[in-house]
Design a protein around this motif. Structure first.
Motif, PDB file in Angstrom:
ATOM      1  N   UNK A  46       0.815  -1.205   0.000  1.00 36.30           N
ATOM      2  CA  UNK A  46       0.000   0.000   0.000  1.00 36.30           C
ATOM      3  C   UNK A  46       0.853   1.262   0.000  1.00 36.30           C
ATOM      4  N   UNK A  47       0.385   2.275  -0.726  1.00 35.16           N
ATOM      5  CA  UNK A  47       1.040   3.585  -0.698  1.00 35.16           C
ATOM      6  C   UNK A  47       1.009   4.093   0.749  1.00 35.16           C
ATOM      7  N   UNK A  48       2.129   4.575   1.284  1.00 39.22           N
ATOM      8  CA  UNK A  48       2.179   4.979   2.694  1.00 39.22           C
ATOM      9  C   UNK A  48       1.091   5.934   3.147  1.00 39.22           C
ATOM     10  N   UNK A  49       0.716   6.922   2.318  1.00 36.56           N
ATOM     11  CA  UNK A  49      -0.339   7.829   2.781  1.00 36.56           C
ATOM     12  C   UNK A  49      -1.705   7.165   2.792  1.00 36.56           C
ATOM     13  N   UNK A  50      -1.898   6.127   1.968  1.00 37.03           N
ATOM     14  CA  UNK A  50      -3.132   5.346   2.049  1.00 37.03           C
ATOM     15  C   UNK A  50      -3.053   4.343   3.195  1.00 37.03           C
ATOM     16  N   UNK A  51      -1.849   3.855   3.489  1.00 32.25           N
ATOM     17  CA  UNK A  51      -1.669   2.987   4.645  1.00 32.25           C
ATOM     18  C   UNK A  51      -1.951   3.771   5.924  1.00 32.25           C
ATOM     19  N   UNK A  52      -1.660   5.065   5.899  1.00 34.22           N
ATOM     20  CA  UNK A  52      -1.997   5.927   7.033  1.00 34.22           C
ATOM     21  C   UNK A  52      -3.503   5.915   7.253  1.00 34.22           C
ATOM     22  N   UNK A  53      -4.267   6.011   6.159  1.00 29.74           N
ATOM     23  CA  UNK A  53      -5.719   5.934   6.218  1.00 29.74           C
ATOM     24  C   UNK A  53      -6.166   4.609   6.819  1.00 29.74           C
ATOM     25  N   UNK A  54      -5.568   3.522   6.356  1.00 30.11           N
ATOM     26  CA  UNK A  54      -5.944   2.196   6.843  1.00 30.11           C
ATOM     27  C   UNK A  54      -5.506   1.986   8.295  1.00 30.11           C
ATOM     28  N   UNK A  55      -4.328   2.542   8.651  1.00 36.21           N
ATOM     29  CA  UNK A  55      -3.831   2.394  10.017  1.00 36.21           C
ATOM     30  C   UNK A  55      -4.758   3.095  11.010  1.00 36.21           C
ATOM     31  N   UNK A  56      -5.190   4.305  10.654  1.00 34.04           N
ATOM     32  CA  UNK A  56      -6.102   5.041  11.527  1.00 34.04           C
ATOM     33  C   UNK A  56      -7.448   4.325  11.605  1.00 34.04           C
ATOM     34  N   UNK A  57      -7.884   3.755  10.482  1.00 37.43           N
ATOM     35  CA  UNK A  57      -9.143   3.002  10.464  1.00 37.43           C
ATOM     36  C   UNK A  57      -9.068   1.815  11.413  1.00 37.43           C
ATOM     37  N   UNK A  58      -7.938   1.091  11.381  1.00 39.87           N
ATOM     38  CA  UNK A  58      -7.764  -0.067  12.259  1.00 39.87           C
ATOM     39  C   UNK A  58      -7.801   0.328  13.731  1.00 39.87           C
ATOM     40  N   UNK A  59      -7.189   1.460  14.044  1.00 39.57           N
ATOM     41  CA  UNK A  59      -7.105   1.892  15.437  1.00 39.57           C
ATOM     42  C   UNK A  59      -8.419   2.476  15.958  1.00 39.57           C
ATOM     43  N   UNK A  60      -9.212   3.089  15.056  1.00 38.78           N
ATOM     44  CA  UNK A  60     -10.417   3.797  15.494  1.00 38.78           C
ATOM     45  C   UNK A  60     -11.728   3.130  15.092  1.00 38.78           C
ATOM     46  N   UNK A  61     -11.690   2.364  13.994  1.00 31.18           N
ATOM     47  CA  UNK A  61     -12.924   1.778  13.493  1.00 31.18           C
ATOM     48  C   UNK A  61     -13.734   2.740  12.640  1.00 31.18           C
ATOM     49  N   UNK A  62     -13.175   3.927  12.377  1.00 32.67           N
ATOM     50  CA  UNK A  62     -13.879   4.908  11.552  1.00 32.67           C
ATOM     51  C   UNK A  62     -13.847   4.484  10.087  1.00 32.67           C
ATOM     52  N   UNK A  63     -14.766   5.025   9.273  1.00 32.68           N
ATOM     53  CA  UNK A  63     -14.816   4.720   7.851  1.00 32.68           C
ATOM     54  C   UNK A  63     -13.633   5.323   7.118  1.00 32.68           C
TER      55      UNK A  63
END
Length: 210
Positions: A132-149
């Motif tokens: 994954x592109x790192x800035x999109x992985x940032x999106x996925x990482x935050x999603x994993x930690x928060x459960x947000x969409x």
């Protein structure tokens, strides 16, 4: 055709589409995506090509993501940012170097088209389930930690990049604000459309063979 080859083709296609969206927005000259504004600013102030800064900034984000996920840095993320860096420089400096749009209406049409293409490219390459592109992985990482969409977490990442782009006096305009507000929504929309069309969010070996 082996499933891995199909996934790689989907991956490359998505990254090329993504890169095309980036360059179309740059050419629109009404403001570009925050991460790209940051890369352009660094290129203008320090040197090197925009594609080079895509790679450098992405490399830094890999370590930021590892902190959020509390895991070892995902160095595989260097693969997509290297590919995107090459695509962006190829399109921006070679294939589309002479593209100039003067009428303001057409510039906004180009911008909206670029934003849509960028969002579609993100959704497509993510479905290949490859690095994954790192800035999109940032999106996925935050999603994993928060459960947000992903539409919410993508927006959070764009806001962070916007602040950095302003700090470096990048080409921030009205279009940049629109990207911050709308890119996450566009990504979520294309994600839903492809899912409803029967395209899985992750191309596993089994799904590609079916």
């Amino acid at each position: 055709m082996p499933s891995l080859v199909k996934r790689c083709l989907i991956y490359l296609a998505g990254l090329f589409i993504l890169s095309s969206g980036v360059v179309l927005m740059i050419k629109s000259n009404v403001g570009i995506a925050p991460w790209d504004a940051l890369n352009v600013a660094l290129s203008e102030r320090i040197g090197l090509t925009v594609g080079s800064w895509v790679f450098i900034v992405g490399g830094i984000l890999i370590f930021v993501n590892s902190i959020i996920r509390r895991k070892v840095p995902n160095l595989a993320g260097l693969i997509p940012i290297l590919i995107i860096g090459v695509f962006v420089d190829l399109l921006n400096l070679k294939l589309l170097s002479s593209m100039e749009v003067e009428p303001i209406l057409l510039r906004w049409v180009l911008f909206v088209g670029g934003l849509s293409v960028l969002a579609l490219g993100i959704v497509i390459y993510l479905r290949a389930a490859l690095p994954t592109v790192p800035n999109d992985e940032l999106m996925l990482a935050i999603t994993e930690r928060t459960g947000w969409g992903i539409h919410v977490t993508k927006t959070i990442g764009e806001i962070a990049a916007l602040l950095l782009a302003v700090m470096w006096q990048g080409p921030v305009g009205l279009g940049t604000i629109i990207v911050v507000v709308c890119l996450g929504l566009f990504v979520g929309l294309f994600d839903q459309l492809l899912s409803k069309a029967g395209v899985p969010r992750s191309f596993t070996v089994r799904s590609m063979d079916e």
